[in-house]
Design a protein around this motif. Sequence first.
Motif, PDB file in Angstrom:
ATOM      1  N   LEU A  15      39.055  42.658  53.348  1.00 20.35           N
ATOM      2  CA  LEU A  15      40.618  42.848  52.226  1.00 20.35           C
ATOM      3  C   LEU A  15      39.521  41.015  52.085  1.00 20.35           C
TER       4      LEU A  15
ATOM      5  N   THR B 105      42.204  33.542  51.759  1.00 18.54           N
ATOM      6  CA  THR B 105      40.671  33.579  51.455  1.00 18.54           C
ATOM      7  C   THR B 105      39.526  32.782  52.412  1.00 18.54           C
TER       8      THR B 105
ATOM      9  N   PHE C  85      38.760  45.227  59.051  1.00 20.58           N
ATOM     10  CA  PHE C  85      39.961  44.802  57.879  1.00 20.58           C
ATOM     11  C   PHE C  85      39.512  43.335  57.055  1.00 20.58           C
ATOM     12  N   ILE C  86      39.449  42.203  57.819  1.00 17.81           N
ATOM     13  CA  ILE C  86      39.653  41.201  57.231  1.00 17.81           C
ATOM     14  C   ILE C  86      38.207  40.686  56.178  1.00 17.81           C
TER      15      ILE C  86
ATOM     16  N   VAL D 140      48.973  40.957  56.712  1.00 18.00           N
ATOM     17  CA  VAL D 140      49.430  41.280  55.650  1.00 18.00           C
ATOM     18  C   VAL D 140      50.636  40.060  55.300  1.00 18.00           C
TER      19      VAL D 140
ATOM     20  N   THR E 216      45.533  33.248  46.615  1.00 18.03           N
ATOM     21  CA  THR E 216      44.523  34.167  47.595  1.00 18.03           C
ATOM     22  C   THR E 216      43.232  33.478  48.057  1.00 18.03           C
TER      23      THR E 216
ATOM     24  N   GLY F 213      37.467  41.732  49.039  1.00 20.73           N
ATOM     25  CA  GLY F 213      38.248  41.714  47.545  1.00 20.73           C
ATOM     26  C   GLY F 213      38.995  40.895  47.298  1.00 20.73           C
ATOM     27  N   LEU F 214      39.425  39.955  47.604  1.00 25.48           N
ATOM     28  CA  LEU F 214      40.498  39.438  46.914  1.00 25.48           C
ATOM     29  C   LEU F 214      39.368  37.496  46.621  1.00 25.48           C
TER      30      LEU F 214
END
Length: 272
Positions: free
Chosen positions: A218, A60, A214-215, A84, A56, A221-222
């Motif tokens: 995400l 990230t 999108f990125i 993804v 992750t 979140g990560l």
Amino acid sequence: MGHLDHATFGWLTPVLSYAMACIGAALGLRCTVRALGATGRARRNWLLTAASAIGTGIWTMHFVAMLGFGVSGTDIRYDVPLTVLSLLVAMVVVCAGVFAVGYGRDRTRALLLGGLTTGLGVASMHYLGMAAVRLHGDITYDPVRVGLSVLIAVVAATAALWAALHTTSPVAVAVASLVMGAAVSSMHYTGMFAVSVQVTPSGTALPGATAMQFIFPLAVGLGSYLFLTSAFVALSPTTGEHEASASAQRHDERDARPGERSGTGTWPARTA
């Protein structure tokens, strides 16, 4: 030839991406240290947590840095399934490397095999993420710089796994994570400096999602996952603390048994 800007937001994205790489490395190293001191299901769970943290953190780092990537004369979009997939690749290959070290009997062989597998996987994640880029034009790569970025990835992965085997104190883990964050960031920007874009102006809409659509969500979140997992690991008792607690409990039980036996014979007799 389009002008490439790797820091459209200034130093924000490079610094933030480096921080994400360091946090992922530090968390992964701490979890691996815990795993090597555990057995059975506990070892497996710690290794899975280590792999998810490192994977992750690397992913990230890559896409936070990509938030600052821009090309003059064209918009940029990202193919969602490929993006993804790059995350899944990062998770799987790091998991393979960590488990090779965690369960390998020959530590040297496991270290070399795990470092090679993980490094090639990290490089694959990077270039798979670049394959997800959609723009008006053609992307080409300098093969020498691409090769150098892959070499950096393999060396960085091997060093990370070596550190997982040989660092136990929090200070050593912190220093190792800073070095690993720098190595991963170097790999990313070496790969990015290998990129050239031949822009073909066009008014057609590009497929895919923007970085902010999108990125960015995400990555946030990560990143939150990394911080929450860090708190969990910090609050979880270590193997030594578990052993000390179990030893103290056994000692208390031994101390209590003689008192119970002697006490049963000293109660006063009941009178009618």
